[in-house]
Write an enzyme that holds these catalytic residues in place. Structure first.
Site, mmCIF file in Angstrom:
data_model
loop_
_atom_site.group_PDB
_atom_site.id
_atom_site.type_symbol
_atom_site.label_atom_id
_atom_site.label_comp_id
_atom_site.label_asym_id
_atom_site.label_seq_id
_atom_site.Cartn_x
_atom_site.Cartn_y
_atom_site.Cartn_z
ATOM 1 C CG ASP A 52 -9.434 28.611 11.812
ATOM 2 O OD1 ASP A 52 -9.550 29.334 11.052
ATOM 3 O OD2 ASP A 52 -9.461 27.704 12.603
ATOM 4 C CG ASP A 61 3.693 1.037 -1.489
ATOM 5 O OD1 ASP A 61 4.135 0.751 -2.935
ATOM 6 O OD2 ASP A 61 2.072 0.228 -2.097
ATOM 7 C CG HIS A 91 8.389 1.664 -4.845
ATOM 8 N ND1 HIS A 91 8.351 3.237 -3.934
ATOM 9 C CD2 HIS A 91 8.017 0.730 -5.219
ATOM 10 C CE1 HIS A 91 6.637 2.659 -3.688
ATOM 11 N NE2 HIS A 91 6.778 1.293 -4.014
ATOM 12 C CD GLU A 103 0.810 -7.113 -6.977
ATOM 13 O OE1 GLU A 103 0.191 -6.282 -7.190
ATOM 14 O OE2 GLU A 103 1.892 -6.565 -5.879
ATOM 15 C CG ASP A 104 5.332 -6.554 -8.570
ATOM 16 O OD1 ASP A 104 3.776 -6.917 -9.228
ATOM 17 O OD2 ASP A 104 5.501 -5.125 -8.451
#
Length: 713
Positions: free
Chosen positions: A266, A146, A55, A83-84
């Site tokens: 259009d 992200d 990722h 954070e993780d």
């Protein structure tokens, strides 16, 4: 883990992609960031089952496609580590430097914001989001990339999470990308979210495209060839690009215009890219000479660029077989900014930062965007201002001296006046648009020249809040009204609260006022009383905040025949069926000879038909107070076809003290019914309460308030 084992194909392709536009890129820095990220995320997997490191690499690749600097690429690789994982700000700072550590920390803080929460919290989150952007806009660029990769891979998430993320993307991230000039990203985010929120609708558009292509052949190739022929005839060197518009863009046009796919003309867009600005206008002449221009569909963003640096000429012509074709004409430098928007400021080529003359200074851009929000007195004001500025297109008007003033679509001379200076707005009594006298509620259009008429002794009126559109104008009007009438409003608010508390057998004390002010997010009891007196807060909100469950619905009701402020005592009025305005909504009146006044919501599309008849417009407002439940509004519900469901829905509406005046079945299927229900309510707040109660019912699949312009009285 062995570093050599980590330095795999994905990372090598990323480094090569960055080196392609920036030969001076620090490949070792990117390698170390990849190794560090892979170590931190070791043992973590995405919902799809892939190793988590795929990722961050994908996010970095999206940013590399925008040719961004090394610091942004490395931040993408590390954006989830704080954070993780066990990683810390200090560790990243020591390993990669303060600049990258600050960027990673900024992305982490943005990730923690729950942008789809309640309105008040959402306003505070918007503040934090704009603060993060003001420090370094690369933070939001990483966050947008992200979100784009998460939306591209959203099918591996739980259905409820898919819907939450898609709604958040449609409401916040896609408009933000568009406002930053990254139109390609906005379109892709919208279309990905559309596929989650309305997969049947998206598939129907795609099926119709396939059918159309089978019947008519590849229209894009044919029209592209037609445009190239005209360029060759005019001796203009340029690149022609063509494409069918995204399914969501087409769906939105169908919804806005209330027409079917077959009547939508259009649906194709074309782009001509040339070397010079002079060539842009030559291309325009060649195209208009070959095809007939569609009136009202020409915009010159080269002479009047957007605030995010976007420059291009837009025109729509009747092309091959009478099909409407939108053509954008720009130079290559303009095209780079159109593709990357504000991000063009950080773009690299051949190892050097690109000096694109059309790329805006991001600090100035974000400062201009946030300046008007600083004066917002409360969360609701701020959120209103943010949404108005982010979710609306712009119109460009001129001062008598020829200076350009940018305003959101639907703006009025009041907005124009406050955009020039607060003092001019406060003293405005009227305006001349293209030398013709118009009222302050007149809607401005692109290219108009506006002169504001002022008078000494004039001051803002409360009704101006319903006329103004921009956050700047509304904030200035509220501020002046509060300052001028604060003492009077405090006295009036004190009396209003005393009467309301008497009805529930409670006493107003200083402690009660302090507690209520704190509960409503106000700084002092005087602020609470002043807002009560100025009708910015209802006494009901104070009572609900202090004593949940108590009601003041037994107070005197307003006579429905005299519910409108601004009409002559004998004047007859009716609510327009095209918009079904409710007490609490902004309204305006249109006069009919011998038939009285038809009251419309200020955002009613029907009002466009009367823009050239300002003498028929009347500035109106609803009486403040307790209205009886006699104002009908229409809901379109899809409900489960099961025993007792319809009865429970009727009971829910009755429990909200609303009346059902009509009920019709629109569709009857084996597993669901679609029902139209006319409900009589007191106000727009009452309508929202009824809708919320129905929406919470498990057997209600969808609920929508119907405002059908075709159902006029």
């Amino acid at each position: 883990m062995d570093d050599g084992a980590i330095w795999t194909g994905d990372a090598e392709r990323l480094a090569a992609r960055v080196r392609a536009y920036n030969p001076k890129s620090d490949a070792d820095l990117i390698r170390r960031a990849y190794v560090y990220g892979a170590q931190m995320h070791e043992g973590q997997y995405r919902h799809s089952g892939e190793p988590y490191i795929t990722h961050p690499v994908a996010v970095a690749m999206v940013l590399a496609e925008q040719q961004l600097d090394d610091a942004t690429i490395v931040t993408a690789l590390l954006h989830d580590t704080i954070e993780d994982t066990r990683s810390t700000y200090g560790e990243i700072s020591n390993t990669f430097g303060h600049e990258i550590a600050d960027l990673v920390d900024g992305v982490t803080k943005l990730t923690k914001l729950q942008l789809s929460s309640t309105e008040t919290k959402q306003a505070e989150n918007f503040r934090k989001l704009f603060m993060a952007m003001s420090r370094d806009m690369r933070v939001i660029l990483v966050k947008l990339a992200d979100r784009l990769h998460n939306m591209r891979t959203i099918k591996s998430m739980r259905p409820d999470k898919q819907e939450q993320k898609a709604r958040e993307t449609m409401d916040i991230y896609a408009p933000l990308a568009g406002r930053m000039g990254m139109q390609w990203m906005r379109e892709e985010l919208e279309d990905l979210a559309f596929g989650v929120l309305n997969p049947e609708g998206r598939q129907s558009i795609i099926r119709r495209f396939v059918t159309l292509q089978r019947e008519t052949g590849d229209v894009v190739d044919k029209i592209t060839a037609d445009i190239r022929i005209e360029l060759d005839r005019a001796g203009i060197a340029g690149e022609v690009q063509g494409r069918a518009k995204k399914p969501f863009s087409i769906w939105r046009k169908m919804e806005e215009k209330k027409i079917g796919f077959s009547r939508l003309s259009d649906i194709y867009g074309f782009r001509v890219i040339v070397d010079t600005e002079e060539a842009c206008y030559r291309v325009l002449g060649a195209i208009h000479q070959r095809w007939r221009a569609v009136p009202g569909r020409f915009k010159d963003y080269i002479s009047q660029p957007k605030s995010n640096g976007y420059r291009s000429i837009h025109t729509t012509v009747s092309g091959r077989d009478g099909k409407r074709v939108e053509v954008q004409i720009r130079t290559r430098a303009m095209h780079e900014v159109a593709e990357t928007g504000v991000a063009a400021h950080w773009s690299y080529r051949d190892g050097q930062r690109v000096e694109n003359p059309f790329a805006v200074d991001p600090k100035g851009w974000i400062s201009d965007l946030t300046e008007q929000f600083d004066a917002a007195a409360d969360h609701d004001e701020f959120l209103e201002a943010v949404k108005l500025e982010m979710y609306t297109d712009q119109v460009f008007c001129f001062t008598p001296k020829g200076e350009v003033v940018k305003l959101p679509k639907g703006a009025t001379p009041l907005d124009f006046a406050y955009a020039i200076h607060t003092r001019i707005g406060d003293r405005a009594v009227g305006a001349k648009v293209d030398a013709i006298r118009v009222p302050l509620w007149h809607r401005l259009r692109n290219g108009q020249s506006v002169e504001i008429l002022t008078a000494e002794g004039q001051s803002p009126q409360a009704s101006w809040l319903d006329l103004a559109v921009t956050g700047r104008a509304k904030s200035a009007i509220r501020k002046t009204l509060r300052e001028a009438d604060r003492d009077r409003f405090i006295r009036l608010g004190t009396e209003l609260l005393r009467v309301a508390f008497d009805q529930i057998d409670k006493r107003v004390t200083q402690k009660v006022l302090t507690t209520a002010a704190r509960a409503l997010g106000l700084s002092s009891p005087d602020d609470l009383l002043a807002q009560l007196g100025s009708a910015e807060i209802e006494t009901r909100r104070v009572i609900e905040a202090l004593y949940p469950g108590l009601s003041v619905d037994n107070r005197d009701e307003i006579d429905a025949a005299a519910a409108i402020v601004g009409l002559d005592p004998e004047a007859a009025f009716r609510r327009a069926r095209c918009c079904q305005p409710l007490p609490g909504e902004r309204i305006v009146g249109i006069t009919y000879r011998g038939e009285g006044v038809l009251v419309h919501a200020i955002d009613c599309e029907t009002l466009i038909d009367y823009e050239n008849e300002p003498e028929r417009w009347i500035d109106l407002a609803w009486h403040a107070g307790n209205h009886p439940p006699v104002h009908d509004t229409t809901f379109d519900l899809t409900i489960a076809n099961d025993a007792g469901v319809l009865g429970r829905i009727c009971t829910l509406i009755g429990a909200q003290k609303a009346n059902i005046s009509d009920l019709n079945f629109l569709e009857r299927r084996q597993d669901f019914f679609r029902v139209k229900i006319d409900v009589e309510v007191k106000s727009v707040e009452h309508m929202h309460a009824v809708r919320m109660a129905l929406d919470a019912e498990p057997d209600v699949a969808t609920i929508e308030r119907v405002r059908d312009p075709g159902r006029l009285l």
